[in-house]
Design a protein around this motif. Structure first.
Motif, PDB file in Angstrom:
ATOM      1  N   VAL A 175      12.660  -2.157   1.693  1.00  0.00           N
ATOM      2  CA  VAL A 175      11.000  -3.323   1.883  1.00  0.00           C
ATOM      3  C   VAL A 175      10.956  -3.105   0.248  1.00  0.00           C
ATOM      4  O   VAL A 175      11.521  -2.441  -0.601  1.00  0.00           O
ATOM      5  CB  VAL A 175       9.724  -2.863   1.901  1.00  0.00           C
ATOM      6  CG1 VAL A 175       9.946  -2.567   3.479  1.00  0.00           C
ATOM      7  CG2 VAL A 175       9.454  -1.418   1.780  1.00  0.00           C
ATOM      8  N   SER A 176      10.284  -4.802   0.410  1.00  0.00           N
ATOM      9  CA  SER A 176       9.879  -4.606  -1.382  1.00  0.00           C
ATOM     10  C   SER A 176       8.389  -5.632  -1.728  1.00  0.00           C
ATOM     11  O   SER A 176       7.270  -5.961  -0.707  1.00  0.00           O
ATOM     12  CB  SER A 176      10.793  -5.532  -1.881  1.00  0.00           C
ATOM     13  OG  SER A 176      11.299  -6.860  -1.375  1.00  0.00           O
ATOM     14  N   GLY A 177       8.175  -5.358  -2.320  1.00  0.00           N
ATOM     15  CA  GLY A 177       6.282  -5.704  -2.191  1.00  0.00           C
ATOM     16  C   GLY A 177       5.868  -6.495  -4.252  1.00  0.00           C
ATOM     17  O   GLY A 177       6.831  -5.510  -5.485  1.00  0.00           O
ATOM     18  N   GLY A 178       4.722  -6.042  -3.514  1.00  0.00           N
ATOM     19  CA  GLY A 178       3.842  -6.040  -5.903  1.00  0.00           C
ATOM     20  C   GLY A 178       4.237  -4.858  -6.323  1.00  0.00           C
ATOM     21  O   GLY A 178       4.657  -4.491  -7.835  1.00  0.00           O
ATOM     22  N   PHE A 179       4.453  -2.986  -5.857  1.00  0.00           N
ATOM     23  CA  PHE A 179       4.981  -2.250  -6.251  1.00  0.00           C
ATOM     24  C   PHE A 179       6.220  -2.126  -6.965  1.00  0.00           C
ATOM     25  O   PHE A 179       6.410  -0.733  -7.307  1.00  0.00           O
ATOM     26  CB  PHE A 179       3.787  -1.127  -4.831  1.00  0.00           C
ATOM     27  CG  PHE A 179       5.577  -0.866  -3.766  1.00  0.00           C
ATOM     28  CD1 PHE A 179       6.587  -0.565  -4.254  1.00  0.00           C
ATOM     29  CD2 PHE A 179       5.327  -2.135  -2.713  1.00  0.00           C
ATOM     30  CE1 PHE A 179       7.520  -0.317  -2.811  1.00  0.00           C
ATOM     31  CE2 PHE A 179       6.367  -2.899  -1.589  1.00  0.00           C
ATOM     32  CZ  PHE A 179       7.550  -1.566  -1.755  1.00  0.00           C
ATOM     33  N   GLY A 180       6.972  -3.091  -5.991  1.00  0.00           N
ATOM     34  CA  GLY A 180       8.149  -2.951  -6.026  1.00  0.00           C
ATOM     35  C   GLY A 180       8.972  -2.329  -5.653  1.00  0.00           C
ATOM     36  O   GLY A 180       9.588  -3.106  -4.055  1.00  0.00           O
ATOM     37  N   GLN A 181      10.017  -1.680  -5.215  1.00  0.00           N
ATOM     38  CA  GLN A 181      11.185  -1.581  -3.991  1.00  0.00           C
ATOM     39  C   GLN A 181      10.930  -0.049  -3.808  1.00  0.00           C
ATOM     40  O   GLN A 181      10.775   0.484  -4.008  1.00  0.00           O
ATOM     41  CB  GLN A 181      12.834  -1.736  -4.392  1.00  0.00           C
ATOM     42  CG  GLN A 181      12.822  -3.694  -4.348  1.00  0.00           C
ATOM     43  CD  GLN A 181      14.161  -3.523  -5.358  1.00  0.00           C
ATOM     44  OE1 GLN A 181      15.210  -2.393  -5.450  1.00  0.00           O
ATOM     45  NE2 GLN A 181      14.908  -4.472  -4.352  1.00  0.00           N
ATOM     46  N   GLY A 182      11.135   0.624  -2.335  1.00  0.00           N
ATOM     47  CA  GLY A 182      11.316   2.023  -1.714  1.00  0.00           C
ATOM     48  C   GLY A 182      11.892   1.981  -0.138  1.00  0.00           C
ATOM     49  O   GLY A 182      12.279   0.173   0.106  1.00  0.00           O
ATOM     50  N   ASP A 188       3.552  -2.487   7.586  1.00  0.00           N
ATOM     51  CA  ASP A 188       3.180  -3.669   7.012  1.00  0.00           C
ATOM     52  C   ASP A 188       1.667  -3.623   5.846  1.00  0.00           C
ATOM     53  O   ASP A 188       1.493  -3.644   4.655  1.00  0.00           O
ATOM     54  CB  ASP A 188       2.386  -5.261   7.396  1.00  0.00           C
ATOM     55  CG  ASP A 188       4.099  -5.609   8.193  1.00  0.00           C
ATOM     56  OD1 ASP A 188       5.136  -5.483   7.516  1.00  0.00           O
ATOM     57  OD2 ASP A 188       3.672  -6.515   9.100  1.00  0.00           O
ATOM     58  N   ALA A 189       0.907  -2.119   7.084  1.00  0.00           N
ATOM     59  CA  ALA A 189       0.066  -1.256   6.533  1.00  0.00           C
ATOM     60  C   ALA A 189       0.549  -0.696   5.226  1.00  0.00           C
ATOM     61  O   ALA A 189      -0.020  -0.852   3.938  1.00  0.00           O
ATOM     62  CB  ALA A 189      -0.759  -1.546   7.143  1.00  0.00           C
ATOM     63  N   LEU A 190       1.222  -0.247   4.881  1.00  0.00           N
ATOM     64  CA  LEU A 190       2.095   1.052   4.068  1.00  0.00           C
ATOM     65  C   LEU A 190       2.323   0.238   2.820  1.00  0.00           C
ATOM     66  O   LEU A 190       1.804  -0.014   1.631  1.00  0.00           O
ATOM     67  CB  LEU A 190       3.421   1.244   4.206  1.00  0.00           C
ATOM     68  CG  LEU A 190       3.073   2.645   5.641  1.00  0.00           C
ATOM     69  CD1 LEU A 190       4.231   3.492   6.038  1.00  0.00           C
ATOM     70  CD2 LEU A 190       1.975   3.607   4.987  1.00  0.00           C
ATOM     71  N   VAL A 191       3.080  -1.279   3.101  1.00  0.00           N
ATOM     72  CA  VAL A 191       3.186  -2.018   1.723  1.00  0.00           C
ATOM     73  C   VAL A 191       2.279  -3.023   1.389  1.00  0.00           C
ATOM     74  O   VAL A 191       1.730  -2.205   0.236  1.00  0.00           O
ATOM     75  CB  VAL A 191       4.273  -3.516   2.475  1.00  0.00           C
ATOM     76  CG1 VAL A 191       4.743  -4.514   1.218  1.00  0.00           C
ATOM     77  CG2 VAL A 191       5.783  -2.962   3.392  1.00  0.00           C
ATOM     78  N   LYS A 192       1.334  -2.888   2.187  1.00  0.00           N
ATOM     79  CA  LYS A 192      -0.083  -3.343   1.644  1.00  0.00           C
ATOM     80  C   LYS A 192      -1.094  -2.345   0.761  1.00  0.00           C
ATOM     81  O   LYS A 192      -1.179  -2.683  -0.253  1.00  0.00           O
ATOM     82  CB  LYS A 192      -0.783  -4.447   2.456  1.00  0.00           C
ATOM     83  CG  LYS A 192      -2.931  -4.953   2.124  1.00  0.00           C
ATOM     84  CD  LYS A 192      -2.882  -4.777   3.379  1.00  0.00           C
ATOM     85  CE  LYS A 192      -2.341  -5.515   4.276  1.00  0.00           C
ATOM     86  NZ  LYS A 192      -3.151  -5.982   5.360  1.00  0.00           N
ATOM     87  N   ALA A 193      -0.423  -1.089   1.351  1.00  0.00           N
ATOM     88  CA  ALA A 193      -1.348   0.165   0.382  1.00  0.00           C
ATOM     89  C   ALA A 193      -0.790   0.255  -1.027  1.00  0.00           C
ATOM     90  O   ALA A 193      -1.432   0.648  -1.784  1.00  0.00           O
ATOM     91  CB  ALA A 193      -1.107   1.205   1.331  1.00  0.00           C
ATOM     92  N   ALA A 194       0.825   0.452  -0.976  1.00  0.00           N
ATOM     93  CA  ALA A 194       1.521   0.396  -2.477  1.00  0.00           C
ATOM     94  C   ALA A 194       1.358  -1.076  -2.840  1.00  0.00           C
ATOM     95  O   ALA A 194       0.555  -0.520  -4.262  1.00  0.00           O
ATOM     96  CB  ALA A 194       2.710   0.273  -1.510  1.00  0.00           C
ATOM     97  N   ASP A 195       1.205  -2.244  -2.376  1.00  0.00           N
ATOM     98  CA  ASP A 195       0.723  -3.049  -3.947  1.00  0.00           C
ATOM     99  C   ASP A 195      -0.738  -3.299  -3.903  1.00  0.00           C
ATOM    100  O   ASP A 195      -1.275  -3.053  -5.579  1.00  0.00           O
ATOM    101  CB  ASP A 195       1.049  -4.357  -2.805  1.00  0.00           C
ATOM    102  CG  ASP A 195       2.158  -4.429  -2.800  1.00  0.00           C
ATOM    103  OD1 ASP A 195       3.124  -4.420  -3.320  1.00  0.00           O
ATOM    104  OD2 ASP A 195       2.362  -5.426  -1.275  1.00  0.00           O
ATOM    105  N   ALA A 196      -2.160  -2.750  -3.248  1.00  0.00           N
ATOM    106  CA  ALA A 196      -2.982  -2.219  -4.173  1.00  0.00           C
ATOM    107  C   ALA A 196      -3.140  -0.740  -4.939  1.00  0.00           C
ATOM    108  O   ALA A 196      -3.688  -0.645  -5.841  1.00  0.00           O
ATOM    109  CB  ALA A 196      -3.973  -2.130  -2.850  1.00  0.00           C
ATOM    110  N   GLY A 197      -2.297  -0.692  -4.797  1.00  0.00           N
ATOM    111  CA  GLY A 197      -1.694   1.477  -5.791  1.00  0.00           C
ATOM    112  C   GLY A 197      -1.671   0.698  -6.584  1.00  0.00           C
ATOM    113  O   GLY A 197      -1.940   1.156  -7.840  1.00  0.00           O
TER     114      GLY A 197
END
Length: 412
Positions: free
Chosen positions: A369-376, A402-411
């Motif tokens: 997965v990827s997002g504002g946090f980077g990749q994982g 999706d909830a985990l990715v959203k939390a990582a982005d918020a982090g």
């Protein structure tokens, strides 16, 4: 000359065994320890098994039933419990064997299997049968029945024993003053417990009484707990509560995705008569190797661990943040809460980095997965999901990907 058919068969069998060994070893690295911990804690909630019949019982409200559970004070019992866990994980029953001597308790390297900590992973998948007995706060026994073997945990007074008949190994420790103090840190009255549970229900949970059941020959009410949060992977929890004693007899947790229960654990037979005192006697067998351990390893006490985890699930992030490992924080509350911490290292290697069948197996368990946090990588079970970012941060919860990715982005 054409190859012999039996040789072909032997070669194929060897290849299959090699692939299976690689898969077991890969599972060691990719299954988050949190999954096993939560599974063990969930199993510890209440014992249970399938119902048979719908007895006619007096009407009771959810609040009255919660109060009845809280007021239950069963001190003596014995019986047989069957536990089935389907987290969607590989079978972990033989994981310790696949790791070789290094998997011994406390890193001893001797392969001894009497330490109770080493048995928790076996309950994280498959079906298991246990014999249980209790006589007050100072005498309990749980025996895990295996093929031609048995593993027992015995608490008798100040002594706590673990015995594995397969390896003829013994683990011994003593109950500590700290353990006794922890037992006193409970709410003052059954009413307090009931009010706490119903306050939580107002915000994130629906609690109702839905009919009756018969479990292990006992008439019971069915208490149904349903999360209101949309991001949780928990569908509902059904608890069968003994109509006379208030003891929970049946626990079934079904996922939001549907299908078979994630956890179905319970009594197939139960008696509330006083067990014989000899039930809790234990003397190390001749020739057994005895390992002395500290009180923190006592089957612990594993029950206390389960109680603490259940308290965290009920009360949400605040308690988990205070009692979790150093550096652990919790995002959100209720069923949507996500535990997060920084490993200080790198993320999970990709299948291509590991190579071979092990690498393919690793890739099959995780989603990139990827997002504002980077990749994982998100590792999935039917209940607990974990996101491990490439820079070593971990997000774990009974929530969707999706909830985990959203939390990582918020982090970030």
């Amino acid at each position: 000359m054409a190859p012999n058919a039996s040789d072909d068969s032997a070669t194929a069998a060897d290849a299959d065994e090699l692939r299976a060994a690689r898969r077991r070893k890969a599972a060691r690295y990719v299954v988050p320890a949190t999954v096993v911990g939560v599974a063990a804690a969930t199993i510890g909630l209440v014992p249970a098994l399938a119902d048979s019949g719908d007895p006619d019982l007096p009407k009771i409200s959810a609040q009255e039933l919660v109060e009845k559970i809280a007021a239950s004070d069963v001190q003596q019992l014995s019986g047989t419990v069957k536990i089935t866990t389907d987290l969607g994980l590989p079978d972990l029953g033989g994981l310790a064997d696949s790791l070789g001597p290094a998997a011994g308790p406390s890193g001893s390297g001797d392969g001894s299997s009497a330490d109770p900590a080493g048995k928790l992973t076996e309950l994280a998948s498959g079906t298991h049968t246990l014999r249980v007995a209790a006589d007050g706060e100072n005498r309990q026994k749980v025996s895990l029945l295996e093929d031609a073997a048995e593993y027992s945990l015995i608490h008798n007074g100040k002594d706590v024993w673990g015995y594995d008949s397969k390896s003829n190994s013994v683990f011994h420790t003593t109950a500590s003053e700290r353990d006794r103090k922890q037992k006193d840190e409970l709410p003052a009255t059954p009413k307090d417990l009931a009010e706490d549970a119903l306050k939580a229900a107002d915000k994130t949970t629906s609690i109702t009484v839905e009919g009756t059941a018969q479990v292990a020959g006992r008439d019971a009410y069915r208490l149904v707990v349903k999360p209101k949060d949309e991001d949780t992977t928990v569908g509902q929890i059904t608890v069968a509560v003994d109509s006379k004693t208030g003891l929970p007899l049946k626990f079934t947790l079904t996922p939001a995705s549907g299908g078979a229960a994630v956890v179905d654990a319970g009594f197939t037979q139960v008696s509330f008569a006083k067990p014989a005192a000899s039930t809790f006697d234990f003397t190390p067998p001749k020739g057994a190797k005895v390992e002395e351990g500290d009180a923190s390893k006592a089957p612990g006490h594993a029950e206390d661990f389960g109680k603490e985890q259940r308290k965290h699930l009920d009360k949400g992030s605040a308690e988990l943040g205070k009692n979790g490992p150093e550096g652990l924080n919790v995002i959100g509350d209720g069923w949507d809460s996500i535990a997060t911490f920084d490993t200080g290292g790198k993320g999970v290697p990709s299948g291509s980095e590991v190579g071979g069948d092990a690498g393919s197996f690793l890739d099959s368990l995780g989603d990139k997965v990827s997002g504002g946090f980077g990749q994982g990588t998100v590792f999935k079970t039917r209940l607990i999901n974990a996101l491990i970012t490439d820079d070593g941060k971990v997000y774990v919860g009974a929530v969707t990907k999706d909830a985990l990715v959203k939390a990582a982005d918020a982090g970030k």
